[in-house]
Write a protein that holds these residues in place. Structure first.
Motif, mmCIF file in Angstrom:
data_model
loop_
_atom_site.group_PDB
_atom_site.id
_atom_site.type_symbol
_atom_site.label_atom_id
_atom_site.label_comp_id
_atom_site.label_asym_id
_atom_site.label_seq_id
_atom_site.Cartn_x
_atom_site.Cartn_y
_atom_site.Cartn_z
ATOM 1 N N THR A 599 0.871 -1.107 -0.022
ATOM 2 C CA THR A 599 -0.055 -0.109 0.015
ATOM 3 C C THR A 599 0.865 1.066 0.026
ATOM 4 N N SER A 600 0.517 2.050 -0.921
ATOM 5 C CA SER A 600 1.214 3.478 -1.135
ATOM 6 C C SER A 600 0.397 4.358 -0.830
ATOM 7 N N PHE A 601 0.747 5.572 -0.239
ATOM 8 C CA PHE A 601 -0.023 6.910 0.262
ATOM 9 C C PHE A 601 0.499 7.923 -0.489
ATOM 10 N N PHE A 602 -0.621 8.535 -1.310
ATOM 11 C CA PHE A 602 -0.404 9.820 -1.995
ATOM 12 C C PHE A 602 -1.037 10.928 -1.373
ATOM 13 N N SER A 632 3.595 20.138 11.193
ATOM 14 C CA SER A 632 3.954 18.880 11.342
ATOM 15 C C SER A 632 3.809 18.194 9.992
ATOM 16 N N ASP A 633 4.651 17.354 9.420
ATOM 17 C CA ASP A 633 4.458 16.770 8.407
ATOM 18 C C ASP A 633 3.132 15.774 8.486
ATOM 19 N N PRO A 634 2.365 15.705 7.472
ATOM 20 C CA PRO A 634 1.086 14.847 7.530
ATOM 21 C C PRO A 634 1.508 13.535 7.613
ATOM 22 N N THR A 635 2.503 13.046 7.375
ATOM 23 C CA THR A 635 2.844 11.402 7.438
ATOM 24 C C THR A 635 3.079 11.260 8.882
ATOM 25 N N ASP A 636 3.385 12.290 9.687
ATOM 26 C CA ASP A 636 3.687 11.903 11.147
ATOM 27 C C ASP A 636 2.424 12.440 11.903
ATOM 28 N N PHE A 637 1.851 13.234 11.506
ATOM 29 C CA PHE A 637 0.587 13.507 12.243
ATOM 30 C C PHE A 637 -0.558 12.435 11.974
ATOM 31 N N ILE A 640 1.496 7.837 9.316
ATOM 32 C CA ILE A 640 1.801 7.004 8.202
ATOM 33 C C ILE A 640 3.262 6.792 7.911
ATOM 34 N N PRO A 641 4.017 5.579 7.762
ATOM 35 C CA PRO A 641 5.339 5.042 7.752
ATOM 36 C C PRO A 641 5.954 6.157 6.684
ATOM 37 N N PRO A 642 6.838 6.937 6.659
ATOM 38 C CA PRO A 642 7.301 7.713 5.778
ATOM 39 C C PRO A 642 7.581 6.974 4.491
ATOM 40 N N GLY A 643 8.362 6.022 4.600
ATOM 41 C CA GLY A 643 8.625 5.276 3.279
ATOM 42 C C GLY A 643 7.677 4.757 2.517
ATOM 43 N N LYS A 644 6.457 4.998 2.713
ATOM 44 C CA LYS A 644 5.280 4.662 2.035
ATOM 45 C C LYS A 644 4.422 5.801 1.319
ATOM 46 N N VAL A 645 5.018 7.187 1.380
ATOM 47 C CA VAL A 645 4.421 8.358 0.897
ATOM 48 C C VAL A 645 4.936 8.981 -0.253
ATOM 49 N N LEU A 646 4.082 9.358 -1.127
ATOM 50 C CA LEU A 646 4.625 9.991 -2.258
ATOM 51 C C LEU A 646 3.792 11.315 -2.325
ATOM 52 N N GLU A 647 4.500 12.502 -2.454
ATOM 53 C CA GLU A 647 3.736 13.811 -2.401
ATOM 54 C C GLU A 647 3.809 14.462 -3.603
ATOM 55 N N LEU A 648 2.612 14.744 -4.219
ATOM 56 C CA LEU A 648 2.495 15.525 -5.465
ATOM 57 C C LEU A 648 1.954 16.619 -5.324
ATOM 58 N N GLY A 649 1.863 17.934 -5.818
ATOM 59 C CA GLY A 649 1.311 19.165 -5.858
ATOM 60 C C GLY A 649 1.340 19.844 -6.862
#
Length: 654
Positions: A599-602, A632-637, A640-649
């Motif tokens: 599972t990856s989080f976008f 605070s980083d949304p992944t921390d809040f 969500i494990p940081p290694g599974k996050v991709l940020e696009l904008g």
């Protein structure tokens, strides 16, 4: 897993919502409430009577002034704390939780689309609370340390500078231990505070015996006569008298931790009697001192009556006990600031801040580093700037009375729209309390120049931050809505012309599950792929403190490619997306299991660009951008494990 969050969760809160706990639990909760809820108001005798009496001391003090000030103090305790808070306002709870933001959330739910007034009042009350939160630790600990000057052998050693240094050391130590949590040491709070109330009540009884006629001040005529004959001076005294009820807000703010019954038992059985006895004792002691001064032809001066009541041999032990009690009071306010900030973040008033759990057993034990260090900075500035507790006392009343005015206004909205009382009945119930609050607020406003500007400045700064954050988020949200494509339309288009598929699950976080998230569109545009499973996830905050796990997730299947998931949290909870992500998504007769490892989080993260001609003024743009960068980083809040996050904008003009 398709249940929605409904009001049925309102009655699932156990003892906190008014149901009486069992006897052993009731006793433990009562002891805990005495240690946490009453720490602030319990240390008011250190300075309240002394400061109130000093306001009428310009042309000397006579017996009628002592009796008048004492009568006002006792009736303030009775009307503001007992009648308003303990008897009435503690009934206006949000699933057992109290406090200004809990009331604001309850009022917003009751008002529906007309909830902006409740939102503004909640933000104002929260802003003023931070002024209170920096003054309480500074004033309480400093007044306890000033007791060292009442020991003749130590008076020459502990000058004003050394007392301030001792206060600063204690306060720095208190804030340094916050990151370690207070679960272990807090077990001592109740017993220490119970001992404190017995001691101050005993001191009061001892001196009442010297002047038993002091009990006549229970008749309100003494206070009324004092106000009628002292003009503007009477208003200054009234503002200082209000120091006797600082900390009353904690009675409702901590309902969720202890329940209303233990708090009421603690107030009526121990705290109120001890406070009344101590104030009566201080008044009797002051009358005796006045009579002795008159008999010997000496000038009567206002003194530190609380510590002087104790025998000289007992005074060092009393100072140590007072120091511990004031540290407990300061700890309660610091914890309250952490809790209020968490609520404000969840309700969208403030940017995300790093929240750490400090206890595996109690969810309410949290630590916010940013708030901790900001509070410490403010507290140290106050101690250094004001130097004495008497100078600082002028700043205290405005923050507390302002918060009380807001709380009363919110209570009217709840009584009128939540409880369904008619307007005449609701006004009859609330107007006397509001009039009382406004009188005290007006009396404290007179002391703005003396130091009352401090909480107003802090409140205005926090209010500006809240306003900027809410407005800036509104601008970004409006931009995203303009760019949005209905998710159903996108799903239909992709079903006809599917892109290249990749295995695994993609979770796209968005505020609006009905629209295609920007991160999804960017992923399709730039990467030109679609995952085997795609969840459009929204995190929502309910207007109740806690949402039961069975009501957490609401899942709707759009087609074989897309499903929307709404995770709902109470405003006292910290989101944990990986834990609460539904593992099974129903699709007709088959189940599609989610593998956390695949599972990856976008997450959409837009770049902000200030522009003076659009949106907010340029200075406010820069403030909003500063808050956004330091959130605070949304992944921390969201855990969500940081290694599974991709940020696009993309770039957004604010």
């Amino acid at each position: 897993m398709t249940a929605t969050t409904t009001d049925s969760t309102d009655n699932q809160h156990g003892a906190a919502d008014g149901h009486a706990p069992r006897h052993p639990a009731l006793a433990a909760l009562t002891v805990g409430a005495i240690g946490v809820v009453f720490g602030d108001i319990g240390t008011s005798p250190l300075y309240a009577f002394r400061e109130a009496l000093s306001q009428s001391a310009a042309d000397g003090i006579d017996p009628s002034e002592i009796l008048g000030v004492l009568s006002l103090a006792l009736w303030t305790l009775f009307l503001v704390v007992t009648v308003k808070y303990v008897i009435f306002l503690m009934r206006a709870d949000n699933q057992g939780e109290g406090g200004v933001l809990a009331l604001a959330a309850l009022a917003r739910r009751s008002l529906g689309i007309r909830s902006r007034l409740a939102l503004i009042l909640g933000a104002a009350g929260a802003s003023l609370f931070y002024g209170d939160a920096i003054i309480t630790p500074a004033l309480s600990v400093l007044s306890a340390m000033e007791g060292l000057r009442t020991i003749p052998a130590a008076a020459s050693i502990f000058d004003e500078g050394l007392i301030r240094l001792c206060t600063i050391v204690i306060l720095i130590g208190l804030f340094l231990i916050q990151s370690r949590g207070t679960a272990q040491v807090s077990k001592l709070f109740g017993p220490i505070c119970i001992l404190w109330f017995f001691v101050i009540g005993g001191l009061g009884i001892w001196h009442i015996a010297d002047e038993p006629s002091i009990a006549r001040v229970i008749w309100p005529g003494y206070g009324i006569s004092f106000l009628a004959t002292h003009g503007v001076t009477g208003l200054f005294v009234l503002g200082a008298v209000f120091l006797t009820v600082t900390g009353a807000e904690a009675l409702t703010a901590d309902m969720g931790h202890f329940g209303r019954l233990p708090i009421r038992i603690g107030w009526f059985s121990l705290v109120l009697p001890a406070l009344m006895l101590n104030y009566l004792g201080q008044g009797a002691f002051a009358l005796s001192a006045l009579e002795r001064a008159a008999a010997s032809g000496q000038t009567f001066t206002n003194q530190d009556w609380f510590f002087l009541m104790a025998p000289e041999s007992f005074r060092p032990a009393l100072i140590v006990l007072a120091g511990m009690a004031t540290v407990i009071a300061a700890q309660a306010v610091i914890t309250g600031a952490f809790s209020l900030t968490q609520q404000a973040i969840q309700l969208g008033f403030l940017p995300r801040l790093r929240v750490r759990q400090t206890s595996a057993d109690f969810q309410g034990q949290i630590y916010l580093p940013a708030i901790n260090w900001l509070l410490l900075f403010g507290v140290l500035v106050l101690v250094i700037q004001f130097k004495t507790s008497s100078a600082m006392a002028a700043a205290y009343g405005i923050a507390v009375t302002g918060t009380m005015v807001v709380t009363t206004c919110l209570a009217y909205l709840v009584v009128r729209h939540r409880w369904g009382w008619g307007r005449p009945l609701a006004l009859a119930a609330i107007l006397p309390f509001l009039a009382l609050d406004l009188i005290f607020f007006g009396a404290n406003i007179l002391r703005v120049i003396e130091g009352g500007w401090v909480p107003l400045l802090v409140g205005a700064a926090v209010g500006l931050i809240i306003y900027t954050w809410v407005r800036g988020r509104g601008i970004v949200s409006a931009f995203e809505k303009r760019q949005a494509i209905p998710l159903a339309d996108l799903a239909a288009a992709l079903a006809k012309r599917p892109p290249e598929r990749v295995p695994g699950t993609a979770v796209f976080l968005t505020a609006n599950p009905a629209s295609a998230p920007g991160a999804l569109l960017h992923n399709l545009k730039h990467n030109k792929v679609l995952h085997a499973q795609n969840l459009i996830m929204t995190i929502r905050t309910a207007d109740r403190p806690v949402v039961q796990p069975e009501y957490r997730a609401h899942v709707e299947r759009l087609d074989d490619n897309f499903a929307t998931v709404v995770l709902t949290y109470g405003f006292m909870e910290t989101p944990d997306v990986p834990r609460d992500l539904p593992r099974d998504l129903g699709v007709e007769q088959r189940q599609m299991g989610l593998d956390p490892m695949k599972t990856s989080f976008f997450i959409g993260r837009n770049t902000l660009k200030p522009e003076a001609e659009k949106g907010m003024p340029l200075w406010q743009d820069r403030l909003f951008m500063f808050l956004q960068r330091n959130a605070s980083d949304p992944t921390d809040f969201l855990r969500i494990p940081p290694g599974k996050v991709l940020e696009l904008g993309e770039q957004v003009t604010v």
